[in-house]
Design a protein around this motif. Structure first.
Motif, PDB file in Angstrom:
ATOM      1  N   SER A 178      11.735 -40.144 -47.161  1.00  0.00           N
ATOM      2  CA  SER A 178      11.998 -38.703 -47.253  1.00  0.00           C
ATOM      3  C   SER A 178      11.309 -37.981 -45.957  1.00  0.00           C
ATOM      4  O   SER A 178      10.567 -38.767 -45.129  1.00  0.00           O
ATOM      5  CB  SER A 178      11.022 -38.264 -48.427  1.00  0.00           C
ATOM      6  N   ALA A 201       6.801 -34.865 -44.935  1.00  0.00           N
ATOM      7  CA  ALA A 201       5.838 -36.225 -44.339  1.00  0.00           C
ATOM      8  C   ALA A 201       4.233 -35.626 -44.731  1.00  0.00           C
ATOM      9  O   ALA A 201       3.432 -36.423 -44.083  1.00  0.00           O
ATOM     10  CB  ALA A 201       6.135 -36.305 -42.909  1.00  0.00           C
ATOM     11  N   GLU A 241       0.538 -34.919 -46.287  1.00  0.00           N
ATOM     12  CA  GLU A 241      -0.056 -35.833 -47.360  1.00  0.00           C
ATOM     13  C   GLU A 241       0.189 -35.595 -48.686  1.00  0.00           C
ATOM     14  O   GLU A 241       0.286 -36.482 -49.522  1.00  0.00           O
ATOM     15  CB  GLU A 241      -1.532 -35.634 -47.072  1.00  0.00           C
ATOM     16  N   ASP A 289       3.016 -34.432 -50.168  1.00  0.00           N
ATOM     17  CA  ASP A 289       4.426 -35.048 -50.438  1.00  0.00           C
ATOM     18  C   ASP A 289       4.139 -36.534 -50.787  1.00  0.00           C
ATOM     19  O   ASP A 289       4.605 -36.986 -51.624  1.00  0.00           O
ATOM     20  CB  ASP A 289       5.484 -34.736 -49.759  1.00  0.00           C
ATOM     21  N   ARG A 290       3.415 -37.202 -49.685  1.00  0.00           N
ATOM     22  CA  ARG A 290       3.252 -38.729 -50.193  1.00  0.00           C
ATOM     23  C   ARG A 290       2.426 -39.014 -51.540  1.00  0.00           C
ATOM     24  O   ARG A 290       2.812 -39.867 -52.086  1.00  0.00           O
ATOM     25  CB  ARG A 290       2.440 -39.279 -48.720  1.00  0.00           C
ATOM     26  N   GLY A 337       4.542 -38.434 -54.538  1.00  0.00           N
ATOM     27  CA  GLY A 337       5.525 -39.510 -54.697  1.00  0.00           C
ATOM     28  C   GLY A 337       4.809 -40.800 -55.062  1.00  0.00           C
ATOM     29  O   GLY A 337       5.388 -41.305 -56.245  1.00  0.00           O
ATOM     30  N   LEU A 338       3.631 -41.238 -54.597  1.00  0.00           N
ATOM     31  CA  LEU A 338       2.928 -42.548 -55.118  1.00  0.00           C
ATOM     32  C   LEU A 338       2.669 -42.139 -56.677  1.00  0.00           C
ATOM     33  O   LEU A 338       2.436 -42.998 -57.409  1.00  0.00           O
ATOM     34  CB  LEU A 338       1.923 -42.592 -54.271  1.00  0.00           C
ATOM     35  N   ASP A 362       5.908 -47.394 -52.545  1.00  0.00           N
ATOM     36  CA  ASP A 362       5.584 -47.163 -51.195  1.00  0.00           C
ATOM     37  C   ASP A 362       6.386 -45.734 -50.609  1.00  0.00           C
ATOM     38  O   ASP A 362       7.401 -45.300 -51.463  1.00  0.00           O
ATOM     39  CB  ASP A 362       6.080 -48.260 -50.366  1.00  0.00           C
ATOM     40  N   TYR A 363       6.061 -45.283 -49.634  1.00  0.00           N
ATOM     41  CA  TYR A 363       6.434 -43.973 -49.312  1.00  0.00           C
ATOM     42  C   TYR A 363       6.725 -44.053 -47.549  1.00  0.00           C
ATOM     43  O   TYR A 363       5.790 -44.375 -46.982  1.00  0.00           O
ATOM     44  CB  TYR A 363       5.659 -42.863 -49.545  1.00  0.00           C
ATOM     45  N   THR A 399       8.397 -42.106 -44.247  1.00  0.00           N
ATOM     46  CA  THR A 399       8.740 -40.890 -43.773  1.00  0.00           C
ATOM     47  C   THR A 399       9.861 -40.801 -42.579  1.00  0.00           C
ATOM     48  O   THR A 399       9.880 -41.870 -41.936  1.00  0.00           O
ATOM     49  CB  THR A 399       7.642 -39.888 -43.295  1.00  0.00           C
TER      50      THR A 399
END
Length: 251
Positions: free
Chosen positions: A105, A108, A110, A112-113, A116-117, A123-124, A126
């Motif tokens: 994605s 980027a 924190e 959003d990350r 997602g997790l 895993d993520y 950017t």
């Protein structure tokens, strides 16, 4: 833009991983670059640009999945037509689908990350990202999932061979067989993925570890020892089969 720095040890057409990866990405250029990089590593890759189509496919695969089938990894963009990546993650995890998911994605932050997790991604990564890093993360997720699968079932059986993973015991043709630790781990790996072809290099990485500096011929030696202990006729094996030009498979 993404980096085209493909891993330097890639040898197109010569690596056979037998792992299936689904790439869900609606930007044509990015999708094609990812597919190329993964196919260079020997992975079987399917790509989809639509979120709803991807979710339908993953649900169908899960319903019909047998041992050694299904996807081993999903690379998932977040901004997709029809259904976004976060909703796909939520839906799969709600349905107890444990396929590893790597989110790709441009978001980027924190927040959003973490989101997602928290919804189920493993895993993520950017955008923009390096193809070398992408391939390395794919390897790590697939390797981690392989070890998880190996430890999930207490008993595995195939024809006249049974392996009791919690007791580290093997029964072949009605009798207990004494195996060395490396022989046992090889057999456990093979029986976790019946009929999947493993190259010597893959077996070295899985059993001996990535830091092993010895000769890959040690795989052949251990396979021979296993055949002597498991096969009725080691010269005509029924379980540990050689696939010429590629490696070995079980069954």
């Amino acid at each position: 833009m993404l980096s085209l720095d493909l891993p330097q040890n890639s040898t197109s057409g010569s690596i056979v991983n037998n792992y299936r990866i689904l790439v869900v990405e609606d930007e044509d250029v990015i999708r094609d670059m990812i597919v190329l990089a993964l196919e260079e590593e020997g992975y079987e890759v399917l790509s989809i640009s639509d979120g709803r189509a991807a979710l339908n496919l993953l649900q169908q695969e899960e319903e019909t999945k047998t041992i050694g089938s299904g996807f081993d990894l999903v690379l998932l963009d977040l901004m997709l037509p029809q259904i976004n990546g976060l909703d796909i993650c939520r839906c799969l995890r709600y349905q107890n689908n444990i396929v590893p998911i790597l989110i790709l994605s441009a978001k980027a932050s924190e927040t959003d990350r973490v989101l997602g997790l928290e919804v189920g991604a493993d895993d993520y990564l950017t955008k923009p990202f390096s193809m070398r890093e992408l391939v390395a993360r794919c390897r790590a997720l697939i390797r981690r999932q392989g070890f998880t699968n190996m430890s999930s079932a207490p008993i595995r059986k195939f024809r006249d061979i049974a392996i009791y993973t919690q007791e580290c015991r093997v029964i072949a043709h009605g009798e207990e067989v004494n195996l060395s630790p490396k022989e046992y781990r090889l057999l456990e790996l093979f029986m976790s993925y019946p009929r999947r072809v493993w190259s010597r290099e893959q077996l070295i990485e899985q059993i001996w570890g990535p830091d092993f500096l010895g000769d890959t011929k040690t795989v052949d030696v251990h396979i021979r020892w296993l055949r002597e202990k498991l096969e009725k006729d080691p010269s005509q094996p029924e379980y540990l089969i050689t696939v010429r030009g590629f490696g070995y498979r079980f069954g």
